[in-house]
Enzyme design. Structure first.
Site, mmCIF file in Angstrom:
data_model
loop_
_atom_site.group_PDB
_atom_site.id
_atom_site.type_symbol
_atom_site.label_atom_id
_atom_site.label_comp_id
_atom_site.label_asym_id
_atom_site.label_seq_id
_atom_site.Cartn_x
_atom_site.Cartn_y
_atom_site.Cartn_z
ATOM 1 C CB ALA A 67 -20.956 3.474 -7.539
ATOM 2 N N GLY A 112 -16.656 0.554 -8.408
ATOM 3 C CA GLY A 112 -16.100 1.473 -7.408
ATOM 4 C C GLY A 112 -15.349 0.752 -6.297
ATOM 5 C CD GLU A 115 -13.681 3.252 -10.368
ATOM 6 O OE1 GLU A 115 -14.854 3.128 -9.951
ATOM 7 O OE2 GLU A 115 -13.356 4.097 -11.216
ATOM 8 C CD GLU A 135 -17.233 0.499 -13.487
ATOM 9 O OE1 GLU A 135 -16.668 -0.391 -14.173
ATOM 10 O OE2 GLU A 135 -16.805 0.878 -12.391
HETATM 11 N N1 COA Z 1 -25.366 -1.248 -6.045
HETATM 12 C C1 COA Z 1 -26.519 -1.434 -5.369
HETATM 13 N N2 COA Z 1 -26.935 -2.614 -4.915
HETATM 14 C C2 COA Z 1 -26.139 -3.673 -5.167
HETATM 15 C C3 COA Z 1 -24.923 -3.563 -5.868
HETATM 16 C C4 COA Z 1 -24.554 -2.282 -6.317
HETATM 17 N N3 COA Z 1 -23.397 -2.073 -6.958
HETATM 18 N N4 COA Z 1 -24.374 -4.785 -5.954
HETATM 19 C C5 COA Z 1 -25.217 -5.625 -5.335
HETATM 20 N N5 COA Z 1 -26.281 -4.958 -4.849
HETATM 21 C C6 COA Z 1 -27.428 -5.485 -4.098
HETATM 22 C C7 COA Z 1 -28.400 -6.237 -4.992
HETATM 23 O O1 COA Z 1 -29.261 -5.338 -5.668
HETATM 24 C C8 COA Z 1 -29.117 -7.082 -3.971
HETATM 25 O O2 COA Z 1 -30.022 -6.276 -3.264
HETATM 26 P P1 COA Z 1 -31.520 -6.839 -2.916
HETATM 27 O O3 COA Z 1 -31.274 -8.039 -2.046
HETATM 28 O O4 COA Z 1 -32.162 -5.708 -2.194
HETATM 29 O O5 COA Z 1 -32.142 -7.191 -4.220
HETATM 30 C C9 COA Z 1 -27.993 -7.452 -2.995
HETATM 31 O O6 COA Z 1 -26.978 -6.449 -3.170
HETATM 32 C C10 COA Z 1 -27.387 -8.809 -3.248
HETATM 33 O O7 COA Z 1 -26.957 -8.844 -4.599
HETATM 34 P P2 COA Z 1 -27.369 -10.033 -5.608
HETATM 35 O O8 COA Z 1 -27.222 -9.497 -7.007
HETATM 36 O O9 COA Z 1 -28.671 -10.619 -5.230
HETATM 37 O O10 COA Z 1 -26.217 -11.087 -5.270
HETATM 38 P P3 COA Z 1 -25.528 -12.131 -6.271
HETATM 39 O O11 COA Z 1 -24.672 -12.991 -5.402
HETATM 40 O O12 COA Z 1 -26.546 -12.801 -7.122
HETATM 41 O O13 COA Z 1 -24.606 -11.259 -7.256
HETATM 42 C C11 COA Z 1 -23.009 -9.505 -7.788
HETATM 43 C C12 COA Z 1 -23.530 -10.503 -6.730
HETATM 44 C C13 COA Z 1 -21.979 -8.632 -7.103
HETATM 45 C C14 COA Z 1 -22.371 -10.306 -8.939
HETATM 46 C C15 COA Z 1 -24.190 -8.673 -8.345
HETATM 47 O O14 COA Z 1 -24.899 -8.114 -7.243
HETATM 48 C C16 COA Z 1 -23.765 -7.538 -9.227
HETATM 49 O O15 COA Z 1 -23.475 -7.752 -10.393
HETATM 50 N N6 COA Z 1 -23.710 -6.285 -8.687
HETATM 51 C C17 COA Z 1 -23.423 -5.107 -9.449
HETATM 52 C C18 COA Z 1 -21.949 -4.991 -9.752
HETATM 53 C C19 COA Z 1 -21.679 -3.751 -10.580
HETATM 54 O O16 COA Z 1 -22.158 -3.601 -11.682
HETATM 55 N N7 COA Z 1 -20.873 -2.838 -10.024
HETATM 56 C C20 COA Z 1 -20.498 -1.622 -10.677
HETATM 57 C C21 COA Z 1 -21.451 -0.542 -10.334
HETATM 58 S S1 COA Z 1 -21.011 0.978 -11.114
#
Ligand code: COA
Length: 261
Positions: A67, A112, A115, A135
């Site tokens: 999400a 999500g 999910e 989460e």
């Molecule tokens: N919601 C909003 N934005 C997200 C996102 C999410 N779930 N997952 C990634 N993004 C965004 C990042 O904020 C970043 O945006 P920016 O360039 O404007 O700063 C962009 O996507 C790229 O992500 P980044 O973290 O720089 O890439 P990465 O390769 O270093 O890491 C992930 C990738 C997926 C491991 C990391 O983004 C992450 O942990 N995301 C969240 C996952 C999560 O907790 N999901 C459950 C949510 S309830």
């Protein structure tokens, strides 16, 4: 099908291809994208031209990385419950859709996103896919049905481990656990496998496919007697023309031609 801001739609031979298209945000599901999914699945159930659906994510890095955390960050107790119920409702529409829905998970399939994939009937992963319910790192839990569907798919012990640690697993481990059906090296190959499976499913009796979806889903609804659902669905099948066609084709040693009637 109308155009959507966050989801690309493409009809190919009766199969609706959906691509979550927020690549710069790892295809994170914001409210708008969820509502687009709701509109699309409303139409999928009504539109006879659509026989099956494949969902994937834009680019190579992510199916859906969860999400949208920028929207989650300001929830309160009242709207958090609505947030969860709303997502659950949309994902249940996918799960209960009578047409086969396959997730092709390329890259990060988190929160999500995992999910969403679990709400689909089958999952095919690319070799670079990573699955997880992180989460707990945000002080929350999965809210779009993940605590239930993950437990059903991989069992209580592993589901607890993944949700409590927030750890990610790779595609091969996801396959070993039963979270995905197949792992293919590339997205193109994964999409080709999804199309191959859909072609096979669509050659069968469509009403029976819908009944299988209902019966399988009823296996984890505590208020439903799945065996009774099965017996009722079985009885409904024999009222169909496809039942007459399937049985007479077998006895006449010819291929059946199902019409979904
Ligand atoms: N919601 C909003 N934005 C997200 C996102 C999410 N779930 N997952 C990634 N993004 C965004 C990042 O904020 C970043 O945006 P920016 O360039 O404007 O700063 C962009 O996507 C790229 O992500 P980044 O973290 O720089 O890439 P990465 O390769 O270093 O890491 C992930 C990738 C997926 C491991 C990391 O983004 C992450 O942990 N995301 C969240 C996952 C999560 O907790 N999901 C459950 C949510 S309830």
């Amino acid at each position: 099908m109308a155009d959507f801001k966050n989801i690309l739609t493409d009809m190919k031979g009766g199969v609706l291809h959906l691509t979550v298209n927020r690549e710069d945000k790892m295809n994170a599901l914001n409210f708008e994208t969820l509502e687009e999914l709701r509109s699309i699945f409303d139409e999928v159930s009504d539109n006879k031209e659509i026989k099956a659906v494949i969902i994937t994510g834009s680019g190579e890095k992510a199916f859906v990385a969860g999400a949208d955390i920028s929207e989650i960050a300001s929830l309160n107790e009242v709207n958090a419950r609505k947030f969860s119920e709303n997502g659950q409702e949309i994902f249940s529409m996918i799960e209960n859709c009578h047409k086969p829905v396959i997730a092709v998970t390329n890259g990060y399939t988190l929160g999500g996103g995992c999910e969403l994939a679990m709400a689909c009937h089958l999952r095919i992963a690319t070799a670079n896919a990573k699955f997880g319910q992180p989460e707990v790192n945000l002080g929350i839990i999965p809210g779009y049905g993940g605590t239930q569907r993950l437990t059903i798919l991989i069992g209580r012990g592993k589901a607890n481990e993944l949700m409590m640690t927030g750890d990610m697993i790779d595609a091969e481990e996801a396959k070993t656990l039963g979270l995905v059906n197949y792992v293919l090296p590339t997205k193109e190959e994964a999409l080709a496998k999804a199309e191959e499976l859909i072609a096979k499913i669509l050659s069968k009796a469509p009403l029976a496919i819908g009944m299988i979806i209902d019966c399988v889903n009823s296996a984890y609804l505590p208020d439903e007697n799945g065996f009774q659902t099965e017996a009722n669905s079985f009885a409904r099948c024999v009222k169909s023309g496809d039942y007459k066609e399937g049985t007479s084709a077998f006895l006449a040693k010819r291929q059946p031609h199902f019409k979904g009637e």
